[in-house]
Scaffold this motif. Structure first.
Motif, short mmCIF file in Angstrom:
data_model
loop_
_atom_site.label_atom_id
_atom_site.label_comp_id
_atom_site.label_asym_id
_atom_site.label_seq_id
_atom_site.Cartn_x
_atom_site.Cartn_y
_atom_site.Cartn_z
N LEU A 55 0.73 -1.19 -0.01
CA LEU A 55 0.08 0.15 0.03
C LEU A 55 0.89 1.03 0.00
N TYR A 56 1.94 1.31 0.80
CA TYR A 56 2.52 2.53 1.03
C TYR A 56 4.03 2.64 0.62
N GLY A 57 4.78 1.47 0.23
CA GLY A 57 6.15 1.48 -0.09
C GLY A 57 7.01 2.17 0.79
N SER A 58 7.75 2.96 0.42
CA SER A 58 8.65 3.75 1.39
C SER A 58 7.79 4.09 2.65
N SER A 69 17.03 2.04 6.33
CA SER A 69 16.59 3.05 5.01
C SER A 69 15.56 2.10 4.20
N TYR A 70 14.90 2.79 3.43
CA TYR A 70 13.85 1.59 2.60
C TYR A 70 14.71 0.72 1.94
N SER A 71 15.88 1.14 1.13
CA SER A 71 16.54 0.19 0.30
C SER A 71 16.86 -0.86 1.04
N ASP A 72 17.39 -0.62 2.45
CA ASP A 72 18.14 -1.77 3.28
C ASP A 72 16.91 -2.73 3.65
N PHE A 73 15.59 -2.03 3.85
CA PHE A 73 14.46 -2.89 4.40
C PHE A 73 13.81 -3.68 3.48
N THR A 141 0.75 8.72 -9.46
CA THR A 141 0.34 9.58 -8.31
C THR A 141 -0.38 8.61 -7.21
N TRP A 142 0.32 7.38 -7.06
CA TRP A 142 -0.32 6.46 -6.10
C TRP A 142 -0.26 6.79 -4.69
N ASP A 143 0.94 7.43 -4.24
CA ASP A 143 1.06 8.08 -2.78
C ASP A 143 -0.20 9.05 -2.77
N GLU A 144 -0.61 9.87 -3.55
CA GLU A 144 -1.85 10.77 -3.28
C GLU A 144 -3.06 9.90 -3.33
#
Length: 665
Positions: A55-58, A69-73, A141-144
């Motif tokens: 749903l929310y990504g980073s 960090s998001y990439s490490d996660f 515009t997925w986050d919005e």
């Protein structure tokens, strides 16, 4: 919003592709609960993290992310047995009403160990082509877009685990994630952000006007500008008044003109012309009557005896025919005798001879009948007289009658015009009245001319003032930038102070209004979950700290330490449930390890009352000691379970497999 399917590929302990059906229905009937059973460390929390990540990504608030960090996660989320070039994928399919129809969305996030950067794709199912198609506009515009469906600020109210419930149950004041959700739901977060933004803006404006030079000259020009503007406004008001006067004068002129016409003034002005027309009409009528007299002196009177003349003509023609028949009778008889003698000499057939004789005899008889008469002829008219009668009846009399009819019709028309002209002359105003009416018309025309001139003068004055105003504006242009900056900044600072006071009052009233509604919802939820209905009458929320206070039916506070651990946990669940209900959003609820530290009574209340009612879709992630066989059978008996899955963990391979069923199936 309703989750339909979750697909994991090489995510966490889930190796390969693992697909789970999340539709809250069984055999076409709605069943809210989707149950996942698994031991600790078997991947239950990973499922919840996968939903958050999709749903929310980073921005996802995942349980194992911490300060990574998001990439490490997402690198940490890759299954340990995944080849470097094979992708890790999370797919979440859900349906949502869009444009007044139910639409299916599929969120796809994937990345590779060799390139730790996730790729997002949003697919929408099309019934027309019966397939999925990528919507780039929503993807970009997925986050919005997701914020309009399930804002990340309130996501923890719908996607939470038992540890959060335990923390909420023990703390005197709610944790930060709950306070943030409350503020987001109540609109307080926006008000606080606005207050901060206003203060920042005020600080900037104060810096802008610091150290500006004296603008006395500019203010003097502005005063001149304001003076001319005021004069222009007055001139425009005067022009508006003069236009009203002009309209009134034009109206009076119109009324005077109409009165002039109505009371015969216009006719009186044309009296001489009407009298000339009347004389002309009288002369024409007299000429037409004289023409009728001339017609009467000719053959026209004979039209009165047309039947007698017709009879005379008929008699004359009859006598002439009889005379001709007598003459022809002797001639024909002599010829017939010679013919019969000749026929006898040529020796015809006796029958033929008889027929010829009969024919000649009949002809002679008819001729005798025509020549025979009982009366002697008395007209003895010759052919010339008969021809004169025929000419008189066929041409002369009809021609005279047509001319007479035309003259009579012309006389009628002329007499109609004479009558109309006479009536007009009768309606004409008298010379005295005509003079009065004409004087009134001239007076109103003069008033209109004066009013029009005054309007023109006012327009000229406004044009002059506009020129002066334009000149003053040009003088201001060289100073306007700096002057307007100072002036606008001062205005903004003053407005910010007013807005901050209004915003503070608004926030206080909004908080009271929203918290009152939230208190009612939490009270209802808590009383519904408790088996001791007399324990609590009302739950109150502090407007500053958002901490909960409980009051018994007598209005006395109930100290929180008097509540058992299970009751505290039910209060925490009621808190989250009430917040979710106040949000007004139809969203799925996912709960990880929901029944810790609850006794059998509270456990039964939660199973019977909360799980089937928490939402239209409830995803439960439980161990075998939380939702035991007793609770499982109860949910089955209530018809609440749509699907149940068992997360089988292989310690040797460190992998989890999703299989249909539960611990006791």
């Amino acid at each position: 919003m309703q989750f339909l399917e979750l697909v994991l590929k090489n995510f966490g302990p889930y190796s390969g592709i693992q697909t789970t059906n999340l539709r809250p229905e069984k055999d076409g009937n709605p069943c809210p609960v989707i149950l996942f059973g698994g031991m600790n460390g078997g991947g239950k929390t990973t499922l919840l993290d996968a939903i958050r990540l999709a749903l929310y990504g980073s921005r996802a608030q995942c349980s194992t992310r911490g300060n990574l960090s998001y990439s490490d996660f997402i690198n940490q989320c890759v299954n340990r047995h995944t080849p470097p070039l094979e992708e890790t994928r999370v797919e979440l399919t859900f349906e949502q009403v869009q444009d007044d129809k139910l639409t299916q969305f599929k969120i796809v996030r994937y990345w590779k160990k060799s390139d730790i950067k996730d790729t997002l794709s949003i697919l929408i199912y099309s019934e027309i082509v019966n397939d999925w198609w990528s919507d780039k506009a929503i993807t970009n515009t997925w986050d919005e877009y997701i914020e309009t469906l399930l804002p990340v600020g309130i996501s923890n109210l719908f996607l939470f685990d038992g540890e959060q419930v335990k923390e909420l149950a023990e703390l005197e004041t709610p944790p930060e994630f709950v306070i943030g959700a409350i503020k987001s739901l109540l609109g307080l977060e926006l008000a606080e952000r606005l207050a901060v933004d206003l203060e920042i803006l005020a600080g900037r404006k104060r810096k802008e006007i610091a150290g500006k030079k004296d603008l006395a000259a500019l203010e003097k020009i502005e005063q001149t500008f304001q003076k001319i503007t005021a004069e222009t406004d007055l001139a425009k008001e005067k022009l508006a008044s003069l236009k009203n006067e002009l309209e009134k004068a034009e109206k009076h002129q119109q009324q005077a003109s109409e009165k002039f016409i109505y009371q015969g003034g216009k006719i009186a002005a044309a009296r001489s012309q009407l009298e000339r027309q009347l004389n002309d009409y009288t002369t024409q009528a007299e000429n037409s009557r004289q023409s009728l007299i001339e017609l009467a002196s000719n053959t026209l009177p004979l039209a009165l005896i047309s039947p007698l003349l017709t009879a005379a003509k008929t008699q004359a023609e009859t006598e002439a025919a009889q005379q001709q028949a007598k003459i022809a009778q002797n001639v024909i008889k002599q010829r017939s005798d010679r013919l019969l003698k000749y026929i006898a000499e040529i020796s015809l057939n006796p029958q033929q001879l008889d027929k010829i004789q009969d024919f000649i005899r009949q002809e002679n008889q008819e001729l005798e009948q025509q020549a025979a008469t009982d009366t002697a002829p008395w007209m003895n008219a010759d052919n010339n007289s008969i021809q004169q009668l025929e000419n008189l009846l066929g041409y002369q009399i009809p021609s005279q009658q047509n001319l007479a009819a035309q003259q009579i019709e012309e006389i009628k028309n002329i007499e109609t015009e004479i009558d109309f002209t006479d009536r007009q002359l009768a309606a004409a105003a008298s010379p005295e009245a005509y003079e009065k009416l004409e004087s009134e018309v001239r007076k109103t025309q003069k008033a209109v001319a004066i009013a029009a001139a005054a309007c023109e003068s006012a327009n000229s004055r406004i044009a002059e003032l506009n020129k002066e105003l334009e000149k003053t504006q040009k003088e201001l242009e060289s100073y306007s930038s700096e002057y307007l900056t100072v002036r606008n900044s001062q205005h903004v600072i003053n407005s910010i102070a007013k807005a901050q006071n209004t915003l503070k009052l608004f926030k206080e009233k909004l908080t009271l209004k929203k918290l009152n509604k939230l208190e009612v919802e939490i009270t209802d939820c808590f009383r519904y979950l408790l088996h001791k209905t007399d324990l609590v009458h009302r739950v109150a929320i502090d407007t500053e700290t958002f901490s909960l206070s409980i009051y018994d039916p007598e209005g006395k506070p109930v100290p929180k330490h008097r509540l058992s651990a299970g009751e505290k946990q039910l209060l925490a669940i009621a808190f989250l449930w009430g917040l979710a209900r106040v949000s007004g959003r139809q969203l799925p609820v996912a709960i990880d390890t929901p029944l810790g530290r609850l006794d059998s009574s509270h456990r039964n209340n939660l199973v019977e009352r909360y799980f089937p009612s928490a939402s239209h879709q409830v995803i439960l992630l439980s161990t075998d000691t939380e939702i035991r066989k007793t609770e499982y059978d109860k949910l089955r008996e209530l018809g609440a379970i749509a699907h149940s899955y068992l997360l089988k963990y292989d310690p040797a391979k460190h992998q989890t497999t999703v299989e249909p069923g539960y611990f006791w199936e």
